[in-house]
Write a protein that holds these residues in place. Structure first.
Motif, PDB file in Angstrom:
ATOM      1  N   UNK A 161      12.185  -4.564  -7.259  1.00  0.00           N
ATOM      2  CA  UNK A 161      13.141  -3.485  -7.451  1.00  0.00           C
ATOM      3  C   UNK A 161      12.488  -2.115  -7.532  1.00  0.00           C
ATOM      4  N   UNK A 162      11.295  -2.055  -8.167  1.00  0.00           N
ATOM      5  CA  UNK A 162      10.630  -0.772  -8.331  1.00  0.00           C
ATOM      6  C   UNK A 162       9.137  -0.985  -8.448  1.00  0.00           C
ATOM      7  N   UNK A 163       8.380   0.095  -8.315  1.00  0.00           N
ATOM      8  CA  UNK A 163       6.927   0.021  -8.413  1.00  0.00           C
ATOM      9  C   UNK A 163       6.393   1.274  -9.097  1.00  0.00           C
ATOM     10  N   UNK A 164       5.340   1.098  -9.841  1.00  0.00           N
ATOM     11  CA  UNK A 164       4.655   2.218 -10.494  1.00  0.00           C
ATOM     12  C   UNK A 164       3.207   2.168 -10.053  1.00  0.00           C
ATOM     13  N   UNK A 165       2.665   3.310  -9.660  1.00  0.00           N
ATOM     14  CA  UNK A 165       1.250   3.368  -9.273  1.00  0.00           C
ATOM     15  C   UNK A 165       0.514   4.270 -10.222  1.00  0.00           C
ATOM     16  N   UNK A 186       5.481   6.515  -0.005  1.00  0.00           N
ATOM     17  CA  UNK A 186       6.398   5.400   0.165  1.00  0.00           C
ATOM     18  C   UNK A 186       5.596   4.110   0.260  1.00  0.00           C
ATOM     19  N   UNK A 187       6.272   3.004   0.016  1.00  0.00           N
ATOM     20  CA  UNK A 187       5.658   1.690   0.121  1.00  0.00           C
ATOM     21  C   UNK A 187       6.683   0.723   0.687  1.00  0.00           C
ATOM     22  N   UNK A 188       6.271  -0.140   1.569  1.00  0.00           N
ATOM     23  CA  UNK A 188       7.156  -1.198   2.056  1.00  0.00           C
ATOM     24  C   UNK A 188       7.065  -2.327   1.038  1.00  0.00           C
ATOM     25  N   UNK A 189       8.204  -2.804   0.567  1.00  0.00           N
ATOM     26  CA  UNK A 189       8.224  -3.827  -0.463  1.00  0.00           C
ATOM     27  C   UNK A 189       9.099  -4.992  -0.043  1.00  0.00           C
ATOM     28  N   UNK A 190       8.935  -6.098  -0.739  1.00  0.00           N
ATOM     29  CA  UNK A 190       9.772  -7.257  -0.441  1.00  0.00           C
ATOM     30  C   UNK A 190      11.128  -7.092  -1.124  1.00  0.00           C
ATOM     31  N   UNK A 191      12.089  -7.921  -0.753  1.00  0.00           N
ATOM     32  CA  UNK A 191      13.427  -7.847  -1.338  1.00  0.00           C
ATOM     33  C   UNK A 191      13.438  -8.237  -2.815  1.00  0.00           C
ATOM     34  N   UNK A 192      12.410  -8.927  -3.292  1.00  0.00           N
ATOM     35  CA  UNK A 192      12.375  -9.371  -4.682  1.00  0.00           C
ATOM     36  C   UNK A 192      11.857  -8.313  -5.637  1.00  0.00           C
ATOM     37  N   UNK A 229       0.857  -1.179   0.000  1.00  0.00           N
ATOM     38  CA  UNK A 229       0.000   0.000   0.000  1.00  0.00           C
ATOM     39  C   UNK A 229       0.891   1.225   0.000  1.00  0.00           C
ATOM     40  N   UNK A 230       0.639   2.134  -0.938  1.00  0.00           N
ATOM     41  CA  UNK A 230       1.407   3.379  -0.996  1.00  0.00           C
ATOM     42  C   UNK A 230       0.821   4.341   0.032  1.00  0.00           C
ATOM     43  N   UNK A 231       1.670   4.853   0.883  1.00  0.00           N
ATOM     44  CA  UNK A 231       1.265   5.819   1.911  1.00  0.00           C
ATOM     45  C   UNK A 231       1.774   7.200   1.505  1.00  0.00           C
ATOM     46  N   UNK A 232       0.898   8.167   1.565  1.00  0.00           N
ATOM     47  CA  UNK A 232       1.270   9.530   1.206  1.00  0.00           C
ATOM     48  C   UNK A 232       2.211  10.113   2.251  1.00  0.00           C
ATOM     49  N   UNK A 233       3.162  10.900   1.802  1.00  0.00           N
ATOM     50  CA  UNK A 233       4.042  11.614   2.726  1.00  0.00           C
ATOM     51  C   UNK A 233       3.609  13.073   2.874  1.00  0.00           C
ATOM     52  N   UNK A 234       2.467  13.419   2.305  1.00  0.00           N
ATOM     53  CA  UNK A 234       1.942  14.772   2.441  1.00  0.00           C
ATOM     54  C   UNK A 234       1.307  14.935   3.811  1.00  0.00           C
TER      55      UNK A 234
END
Length: 143
Positions: A139-143, A131-137, A109-114
């Protein structure tokens, strides 16, 4: 969810019974009720997918300049019921949508930093920080 314009609904033959808001309440992202005339129950047949009927509620919405040009909008809650095995038989637009829904696993889940509430209006494009917490597998994410 599927939405159809009022004019498109009136062209159906036979005309399905339209149910009222007391039977079905729809909330938008802000928690307020979405403006619509009512809903009908419809069976959706997807081109290229024989013998796979999907029974769904369909919102009938008031006519706007946009929905007079695009009278039917099919949401992801319908696309997810199309079997992945049928992708090869689908038309290009349907195939792209079904492929996206069936092959993408959410990474978080992407959390706003605003520090204030943000409202995005229809047809508006804005850039947000988050920001988003992601697994080690991943590398990047697009929303």
């Amino acid at each position: 969810m599927i939405t159809v314009s009022e004019d498109w609904y009136k062209q159906l033959d036979p005309l399905p019974e339209i149910h009222t808001i007391e039977e079905f309440i729809v909330q938008g992202p802000d928690g307020n009720s979405l403006p619509y005339i009512g809903y009908i129950e419809a069976v959706v047949n997807v081109p290229g997918v024989p013998n796979h009927d999907i029974l769904v509620p369909v919102l009938v919405v008031p006519n706007t300049d946009y929905n007079l040009e695009v009278p039917v909008i099919v949401g992801t809650n319908v696309l997810k019921f199309i079997p992945q095995s049928a992708e090869g038989n689908l038309r290009s637009g349907w195939r792209t949508a079904v492929s996206f829904i069936s092959h993408r696993k959410p990474i978080g889940i992407v959390r706003s930093t605003n520090d204030k509430e943000i409202s995005i209006q229809p047809f508006e494009s804005i850039v947000l920080s988050g920001f988003v917490r992601k697994s080690d597998t991943v590398d990047s994410a697009i929303t």
